[in-house]
Motif scaffolding. Structure first.
Motif: not given
Length: 441
Positions: A102-103, A106, A109, A192
């Motif tokens: 997730e990091q 992110d 993104d 994603q």
């Protein structure tokens, strides 16, 4: 078979060739497939390596890919997920870092949102990629140029280059931004989700189970180890010659050769100038896929490395006791021998220094004389300059395959989609020819 006359001669027994054979033979046409290899599948191939069955080529499928998903449903095949990564490793701006997936995503993104911001404008109808009249305004751009325009810091820029070199399996300097947008458009403009579609779900019994199921419904003849050397138009249709001096006759021809090796056949008369130019130019992919069994490491992870590394992406795909099996990619096949344990281990240690490789495997599709590429990805200027003409038949001669698809070019789905379209066009052509013959008589 050499003395028989067929309605359709199909060159290649990958997903496009086998699907076309099924569609046309079930309509009552006499079909012969000529396959250069000794197996079905083309660039999809299940082999016994590292103590299990591994996909050496195309692997992943998804319900956002409607053509392959309908075939999976038709034959009742089970689909299973790849392990969900719990850890992420990345090297960018000269530094190795780790965190959660997730990091990592992110970090990417905002940049990907910027890269793909105009996707809906240019591709309002994803399965009709030439709809927009404004495509010429951007088709000249490469992914690398578009990333440069975003004004990113060095870490994010390195990661973006790595991510898109993975998607193209080649250098972003040749990667067309329109090809990137085509994938995004097919993924509901969600980058994603696009990554999930590309590499998260696979057929439990392998791609072999699907292509064998399709072929079992094809009422077609097939000859293996038949390397086509010439396709000649005749008064009665076509004559195909193979390198072992065999000759086959048919009323029409479907060739499923990848664009990078299309010019390996002597077409008489030659293909159109645009088709020949497209084949000579080739497409963007020039990379490598590898598998590696690693000792005492079975934690699901995802890893990215700079594009000049031999391996720029890897993730854990299988767990066997305390050991893991990693699958990964590099953007340049010349930089990695996937069969060399030493080379694979040294390259993986640039991502995670403590990995110990027990075995490794892979196939050089770029060096393979029957493919010349991995999955097909268009360079800049190729969508608007070539796709329409590549899909345009030449008096009974048709091109089919993932290289020529409207939708998921680069995937099994694209090969099946193209086969459906070309099968319909071939049947229409044969009906038209039959009508002409009756009129003359």
């Amino acid at each position: 078979m050499a003395n028989e006359n067929y309605d359709i001669l199909i060159i290649g027994a990958g997903f496009a060739g086998v699907t076309a054979a099924r569609e046309l033979s079930q309509k009552g046409y006499r079909v012969l497939i000529l396959e250069a290899r000794d197996r079905l599948g083309g660039r999809t191939w299940c082999d016994q390596k590292l103590g299990r069955t591994l996909e050496m080529g195309g692997t992943w499928v998804h319900w956002f890919q409607p053509h392959v998903w309908s075939e999976i449903t038709r034959y009742g095949l089970e689909v299973i997920p790849s392990p969900e990564p719990k850890k992420a490793y990345w090297t960018a701006n000269g530094q190795g870092k780790e965190g959660t997936p997730e990091q990592l995503f992110d970090l990417l993104d905002e940049a990907n949102q910027g890269l793909l911001a105009d996707t809906r404008k240019y591709f309002p109808l994803p399965y009709e990629p030439l709809t927009s009249k404004e495509l010429k305004n951007i088709d000249h751009l490469t992914v690398s140029e578009k990333i440069e325009q975003l004004g990113l810091n060095k870490e994010i820029k390195d990661l973006m280059e790595s991510l898109w070199a993975l998607n193209f399996n080649g250098p972003t300097e040749r990667a067309g931004i329109t090809q990137a947008m085509r994938w995004a458009a097919l993924s509901d403009n969600n980058w994603q989700l696009m990554l999930e579609i590309c590499a998260s779900f696979k057929i439990a019994k392998g791609t072999k189970a699907l292509i064998e199921s399709i072929f079992s419904d094809a009422k077609a003849d097939i000859l293996y180890s038949k390397v086509v050397s010439q396709v000649e138009k005749t008064a009665d249709g076509f004559t195909i010659k193979t390198k072992d001096d065999k000759q086959f006759n048919g009323k029409s021809v479907i060739t499923t050769l990848p664009i990078n090796v299309l010019n390996s056949i002597d077409f008489k008369p030659s293909l159109s100038a645009v088709k020949c130019k497209a084949a000579k130019e080739g497409q963007a992919s020039k990379g490598i896929k590898f598998w590696a069994k690693v000792k005492n490491f079975a934690n699901p992870f995802v890893a990215f490395a700079p594009v000049d590394y031999p391996i720029n992406y890897a993730h854990l795909e299988y767990v066997e006791g305390k050991d893991g099996i990693i699958v990964g990619f590099g953007p340049d096949a010349a930089k990695l021998n996937p069969e060399s344990i030493y080379e694979v281990e040294q390259a993986l240690r640039q991502m995670k220094p403590d990995l110990e490789v027990i075995e490794s495997a892979g196939h050089d599709w770029v060096g393979d004389k029957f493919s010349g590429e991995t999955w097909p990805m268009q360079c800049n200027n190729q969508l608007t300059n070539y796709l329409f003409e590549l899909q345009n038949p030449e008096d009974g001669l048709f091109l089919a395959g993932s290289d020529y698809a409207n939708g998921w070019a680069g995937f099994i789905d694209g090969a099946i989609e193209s086969a459906f379209t070309v099968s319909r066009k071939t049947a229409d052509y044969l009906k038209e020819q039959s009508t002409k013959q009756r009129t003359i008589q």
